[in-house]
Design an enzyme around this catalytic site. Structure first.
Site, PDB file in Angstrom:
ATOM      1  N   GLU A 157     -43.657  30.179  14.730  1.00 59.25           N
ATOM      2  CA  GLU A 157     -42.982  28.932  14.404  1.00 59.25           C
ATOM      3  C   GLU A 157     -41.764  28.792  15.311  1.00 59.25           C
ATOM      4  O   GLU A 157     -41.197  29.783  15.732  1.00 59.25           O
ATOM      5  CB  GLU A 157     -42.574  28.941  12.925  1.00 59.25           C
ATOM      6  CG  GLU A 157     -41.555  29.992  12.576  1.00 59.25           C
ATOM      7  CD  GLU A 157     -40.314  29.399  11.970  1.00 59.25           C
ATOM      8  OE1 GLU A 157     -40.044  28.212  12.205  1.00 59.25           O
ATOM      9  OE2 GLU A 157     -39.596  30.123  11.274  1.00 59.25           O
ATOM     10  N   HIS A 170     -46.855  31.681   2.848  1.00 56.64           N
ATOM     11  CA  HIS A 170     -45.847  31.727   1.783  1.00 56.64           C
ATOM     12  C   HIS A 170     -45.936  30.471   0.937  1.00 56.64           C
ATOM     13  O   HIS A 170     -46.720  29.565   1.252  1.00 56.64           O
ATOM     14  CB  HIS A 170     -44.442  31.916   2.364  1.00 56.64           C
ATOM     15  CG  HIS A 170     -43.957  30.800   3.237  1.00 56.64           C
ATOM     16  ND1 HIS A 170     -44.466  30.571   4.483  1.00 56.64           N
ATOM     17  CD2 HIS A 170     -43.011  29.843   3.045  1.00 56.64           C
ATOM     18  CE1 HIS A 170     -43.843  29.537   5.022  1.00 56.64           C
ATOM     19  NE2 HIS A 170     -42.960  29.071   4.171  1.00 56.64           N
ATOM     20  N   ASP A 188     -45.055  22.938   2.362  1.00 55.89           N
ATOM     21  CA  ASP A 188     -45.576  22.522   3.662  1.00 55.89           C
ATOM     22  C   ASP A 188     -46.481  23.597   4.267  1.00 55.89           C
ATOM     23  O   ASP A 188     -46.952  23.455   5.392  1.00 55.89           O
ATOM     24  CB  ASP A 188     -44.446  22.130   4.626  1.00 55.89           C
ATOM     25  CG  ASP A 188     -43.481  23.248   4.910  1.00 55.89           C
ATOM     26  OD1 ASP A 188     -42.836  23.235   5.972  1.00 55.89           O
ATOM     27  OD2 ASP A 188     -43.354  24.145   4.064  1.00 55.89           O
ATOM     28  N   HIS A 189     -46.736  24.657   3.492  1.00 60.65           N
ATOM     29  CA  HIS A 189     -47.702  25.671   3.930  1.00 60.65           C
ATOM     30  C   HIS A 189     -48.850  25.871   2.963  1.00 60.65           C
ATOM     31  O   HIS A 189     -49.881  26.412   3.332  1.00 60.65           O
ATOM     32  CB  HIS A 189     -46.984  27.010   4.163  1.00 60.65           C
ATOM     33  CG  HIS A 189     -46.109  26.993   5.375  1.00 60.65           C
ATOM     34  ND1 HIS A 189     -46.483  27.566   6.568  1.00 60.65           N
ATOM     35  CD2 HIS A 189     -44.898  26.423   5.595  1.00 60.65           C
ATOM     36  CE1 HIS A 189     -45.516  27.365   7.465  1.00 60.65           C
ATOM     37  NE2 HIS A 189     -44.549  26.671   6.895  1.00 60.65           N
ATOM     38  N   HIS A 238     -44.016  27.860   0.258  1.00 63.10           N
ATOM     39  CA  HIS A 238     -43.447  26.531   0.519  1.00 63.10           C
ATOM     40  C   HIS A 238     -44.568  25.515   0.626  1.00 63.10           C
ATOM     41  O   HIS A 238     -45.613  25.778   1.219  1.00 63.10           O
ATOM     42  CB  HIS A 238     -42.631  26.539   1.817  1.00 63.10           C
ATOM     43  CG  HIS A 238     -41.226  26.984   1.609  1.00 63.10           C
ATOM     44  ND1 HIS A 238     -40.465  27.553   2.588  1.00 63.10           N
ATOM     45  CD2 HIS A 238     -40.426  26.931   0.518  1.00 63.10           C
ATOM     46  CE1 HIS A 238     -39.268  27.825   2.115  1.00 63.10           C
ATOM     47  NE2 HIS A 238     -39.219  27.456   0.852  1.00 63.10           N
ATOM     48  N   HIS A 283     -44.822  24.236  14.757  1.00 65.78           N
ATOM     49  CA  HIS A 283     -43.790  23.977  13.757  1.00 65.78           C
ATOM     50  C   HIS A 283     -42.438  23.687  14.392  1.00 65.78           C
ATOM     51  O   HIS A 283     -41.413  24.153  13.950  1.00 65.78           O
ATOM     52  CB  HIS A 283     -43.678  25.218  12.838  1.00 65.78           C
ATOM     53  CG  HIS A 283     -43.223  24.922  11.453  1.00 65.78           C
ATOM     54  ND1 HIS A 283     -41.908  25.045  11.049  1.00 65.78           N
ATOM     55  CD2 HIS A 283     -43.895  24.574  10.345  1.00 65.78           C
ATOM     56  CE1 HIS A 283     -41.834  24.765   9.757  1.00 65.78           C
ATOM     57  NE2 HIS A 283     -43.008  24.485   9.316  1.00 65.78           N
TER      58      HIS A 283
END
Lengths: 351, 606
Positions: B203, B68, B72-73, B70, B419
């Site tokens: 996660e 996705h 941090d991804h 975000h 995560h």
């Protein structure tokens, strides 16, 4: 899900211990109360509002009752099927698993559930019993029996609590109170003046633990029909107040009947177990004759929850506890698996 | 042993810079490529040297999958593809493909222009990176090559977020990215079928929490906002332009409508229009309720929420402003914060997790005085934080209950948790391993750079020749039990990429070989005071009584034949009572032959 709570405060770690089962296995969890609870009124800053699972463990059998032994990281549980008390170590920083460290075996399998209470002696001990003749104080580390009640009676126990390190009270389910001292096997009996059969009785003790003198203590006796008597611990024969609460008699589960005194507020007590509410009363207003007292507050959260709307039966509050230091904060749990931490507001005084 | 290897390069026992390498069936896949928002140096990128020490990554990776948008991804994606070097396919859903470049560009602008960084990816690199993207739809199986296939599942969490199944042959891995098991106002809940992957990589951000009810959380949020606005204060809510902000917008809009409130609500410009544009475009990604009301009116056309202009921040009176970026680390939200921080009537509500190092994080830790620096700021020097600060966690992640729900849906053979703050997850590990109705599950929690190897049990499909099948089925004996395995004899031919099981004769024919026959002989000595013929007769009688179900013949030419085994008796003239029994058998009857020789060594009954 069936949840039992026991609350404790452990130097710096403000946690509660909760046990719940869903058929297969019971889980015992040490939950840290959300930091939000500790945010002051105007502080505004509140990082967390969730319960953090600090430690967790599994129990093979459903946990019926759960107590914490003060001054230790030890928790004692009873199960519905076994004739033993389970001893658990909540654990420290190195692991998050709650491990069973021992067992206290009983002489025989009790017919009904065992009631347990933490001992207040220096050596960690637990007071337990299912009926009066079986009540004994057992040292946890060694399993040594420190004290046994000398009375021969198969009356079933509905409540146990220590007043101070030596003096304790036993509440029998027919309403009789017994006061004992671990230095002396005999007990003083205080049966009810007119005891009606078929009722189940529970009791609540308010002791000022800092002074450990029986003179500062009050006892409340509550029946499953809502009959309430209040006593000064020095005179358990004549109540200084008695009244009839306006509650519906709960015939199904007497185990949930619970009356507790507020630890901080004066003469405030709470009642639960009749239905999905917790009622708070201010006993200062009570008079011996007159109508049913009105609660200053009723927590209806468990009845109003999202799950309650869609299920066929309303949840019943299984247990509730007052917070040790916050005067108006309570915790309550119900048969639908919900756990609430809530503050109440006295409509008259607090506005 | 066949196995699957998983190595987190980021997000192993940590939140930030998610990047996980998976080796399965000879294929290498990179899952997510995120940036850690808390660091300004190389620690913000995943360590790609685990893939290869120097050089481009193209030949070492079969594909890259992004769950996705975000940061941090996906924040390190342009760095990985353009600066380290990767030219293979990058898979993501359509909304992710549309929104990623916007966030990356915004992030790049702040990092380079406002912060003055030099070693960072450029706008052109973002564009070049996105050219390598192959978008896919939910539940659509995509063949990356002949052996590797992938499939996306709905994950909730944010618009376009997906969980991915990676399959090679009969081995598979499912990666969840960030997901949410409870539906919210604008997105549904994650869903997956009973795909039974060998490993489920999940996660675990909230794995050790029991979350407060959403209604309580929302009620508290609305109460705080309402109180502040009623006393004339201003509320600042820093958000990422796309993500949870839309959820809060719907919540406030509904509340404002219901309570008939007049104070203005603003959403910071720039990303607003694009954000709403994408939500309208990808309306099918939202939940049922939104899709139903979409016909009458678009949920994302807000009546009470307007576009923000910088000058509004100085307007008197109450207002609520959603401004980017979310951790108050730069940009408009930081500017507005500086203006409003000194007034205790105002309020700052942080709606998400703040990475260490950001202003947001410092404030949440209670810092009341902040050092402000940088260019083009309104206030420099020390800033006194007098406004009220609240933290409301609205992020949509699965908690322990949600993780168990996903496990029950997918039924993985093994679990791998990333995560999260894995310092103490032994209890959750035990809980997962004890799930009764899922087969024996192991739970792993690797740290960054640590490789977890999971042994798998893949099945290998083999074609069987019809002749062989018929022959094996025609063999006599007791009726076969369908559930019990039965031994059969055949020859496995592995040629090119096919595997075939055929009868030995056919194999010999195909291979152009001739069959060899093997015969074993054995001599047993026996004392028997009879003639050779009589001894043979006695042997025949003896064997007939012992081996009742076998075919035994006494042939007139002086042999006894048991199945294919030939027995003869001879003796020498000097010692007529010392008989030598000769046994001879072909290798198929090895077992029976050995049995007979042992039996006869014991002697004959008198």
């Amino acid at each position: 899900t069936h949840i039992k709570i026991c609350i404790y405060f452990n130097s710096g770690i403000r946690g509660i211990c909760v046990a719940g089962y869903t058929g297969a296995k019971s889980e015992i969890l040490e939950l840290l109360l959300p930091l939000k609870l500790y945010a002051g009124e105007n502080q505004g800053l509140c990082a967390e509002r969730d319960f953090k699972v600090q430690h967790g463990g599994f129990s093979e059998e459903p946990v019926e009752s759960l107590i914490h032994i003060p001054g230790t990281r030890c928790v004692v549980t009873t199960g519905s099927s076994s004739s033993a008390l389970q001893i658990w170590d909540i654990g420290g920083d190195d692991s998050d698993v709650i491990k069973r460290t021992g067992v206290i075996n009983l002489k025989s399998t009790p017919a009904k559930g065992i009631t347990i209470a933490p001992g207040l002696t220096d050596e960690p001990a637990v007071l337990h019993g299912s009926c009066i003749s079986e009540v004994q104080l057992t040292e946890i580390a060694t399993g040594r029996v420190l004290y046994t009640v000398a009375k021969e009676s198969s009356d079933s126990v509905s409540g146990l609590q220590f007043v101070n390190a030596c003096v304790f009270l036993i509440c029998v389910s027919n309403g009789t109170l017994l006061m004992g001292d671990i230095r002396d096997p005999s007990t003083c009996d205080y049966p009810l003046q007119d005891s009606k059969s078929g009722l189940h009785w529970s009791f609540g003790l308010r002791s000022d633990s800092s002074q450990s003198e029986p003179s500062c203590c009050t006892v409340a006796r509550l029946s499953s029909s809502g009959h309430m008597l209040l006593y000064d611990l020095r005179d358990l024969q004549s109540p200084f107040c008695q009244t009839q609460l306006n509650v519906q008699q709960n015939t199904s589960k007497n185990d949930f009947l619970n009356v507790s005194w507020a630890p901080v507020l004066n003469r405030c007590l709470s009642v639960s177990g009749f239905d999905g509410t917790v009622h708070i009363y201010n006993t200062m207003d009570w008079s011996t004759e007159g109508q049913s007292p009105q609660p200053v507050f009723s927590h209806r959260g468990h009845e109003m929850s999202h799950e309650a709307k869609y299920s066929s039966s309303l949840p019943v509050v299984t247990t509730h506890f007052w917070h040790q230091s916050r005067p108006k904060t309570l915790l309550s749990a119900a048969t639908d698996g919900s756990l609430h931490v809530w503050d109440w507001v006295d409509k008259i005084i607090d506005r | 042993m066949p196995d699957i290897k998983v190595t987190p390069l980021g997000a192993g026992q940590d939140v930030g810079r998610s990047c996980i390498l998976v080796s399965i069936g000879g294929k290498n896949i990179m899952l997510d490529c995120g940036m850690h928002m808390g660091y300004n140096d190389d620690r913000r990128f995943p360590d790609f040297s685990y893939v290869t020490q120097n050089g481009r990554l193209t030949e070492f990776l079969d594909c890259v999958i992004i769950s996705h948008f975000h940061l941090d991804h996906c924040g390190a994606l342009p760095y990985m593809s353009e600066m380290v070097g990767y030219d293979g396919p990058i898979y993501m859903t359509h909304p992710t493909k549309a929104i990623c470049p916007i966030l990356l560009e915004d992030f790049r602008k702040i990092t380079v222009d406002k912060k003055g960084e030099t070693n960072f990816f450029t706008s052109q690199m973002i564009k070049d990176c996105m050219k390598k993207v192959v978008p896919l739809n939910l539940h659509q199986t995509v063949q990356v090559d002949e052996e590797l296939e992938i499939k996306a599942y709905y994950a909730g969490h944010v618009l376009g977020a997906a969980m991915f199944q990676i399959k090679v042959g009969s081995e598979s891995v499912v990666y969840t990215g960030d997901y949410n098991m409870t539906p919210d106002r604008h997105l549904g809940a994650a869903w997956i079928d009973k795909c039974r992957p060998d490993i489920l990589i999940s996660e675990s951000t909230y794995a050790t929490t029991i979350r407060d009810s959403k209604r309580c959380r929302e009620r508290d949020f609305l109460k705080k906002v309402h109180e502040t606005v009623e006393r004339g204060g201003k509320v600042l809510i820093p958000v990422f332009a796309l993500g949870r902000a839309q959820e809060l917008c719907i919540l406030l809009e509904t509340f404002w409508e219901r309570m008939n409130l007049k104070a203005p609500i603003y959403f910071s410009t720039g990303l607003t229009e694009k954000a709403n544009h994408y939500y309208k475009l990808f309306i099918t990604w939202t939940n049922q309720k939104i899709r139903k009301t979409f016909v009458q009116r678009n949920m994302f056309e807000f009546k009470h929420i307007k576009a923000f202009d910088r000058s509004y921040a100085d307007n008197p009176g109450p207002m609520v402003v959603f401004a980017t970026p979310g951790m108050l680390h730069a940009g408009q939200s930081l500017q507005i914060f500086k203006k409003w921080a000194g007034n205790e009537k105002n309020m700052l509500i942080m709606p998400g997790y703040c990475v260490q190092g950001t202003v947001g994080h410092k404030i949440l830790n209670g810092q009341k005085k902040l050092e402000m620096e940088g260019r083009a700021t309104v206030i420099t020097g020390t800033l006194d934080v007098k406004l009220q600060v609240e933290y409301m966690s609205f992020s949509a992640h699965a908690d322990a209950i949600g993780i168990m729900q996903l496990i029950r849906m997918a039924e993985p053979r093994n679990m791998l948790l990333v995560h999260g703050e894995a310092k103490k997850m032994e209890f959750l590990k035990d809980k997962i391993e004890q799930e009764v109705f899922v087969r024996c599950i192991s739970c792993y929690m690797p740290a960054n750079g640590e490789t977890t190897t999971v042994v798998t049990n893949p099945s290998v499909p083999v074609d069987i020749s019809l002749n062989l099948l018929k022959r094996e089925m025609a063999l006599g004996g007791p009726l076969p039990d369908a559930k019990r395995p039965r031994t059969m004899h055949g020859t496995l031919i592995m040629k090119d990429n096919s595997l075939r099981l055929v009868s030995p004769e056919q194999a010999l024919k195909e291979l152009g070989l001739s069959e060899h026959q093997l015969r074993f002989t054995c001599r047993v000595q026996l004392h028997d005071p009879h003639s050779d013929t009589d001894t043979l007769g006695r042997i025949y009688t003896h064997l007939k009584s012992v081996l009742k179900s076998y075919s035994i013949q006494h042939v007139p030419d002086g042999t006894v034949i048991v199945e294919s085994i030939v027995i003869k008796v001879t003796s020498s003239a000097e010692e007529p009572n010392l008989k030598v029994i000769l046994l001879s058998w072909s290798y198929q009857d090895e077992e029976l032959g050995s049995f007979l020789s042992t039996l006869l060594k014991k002697g004959l009954p008198s």
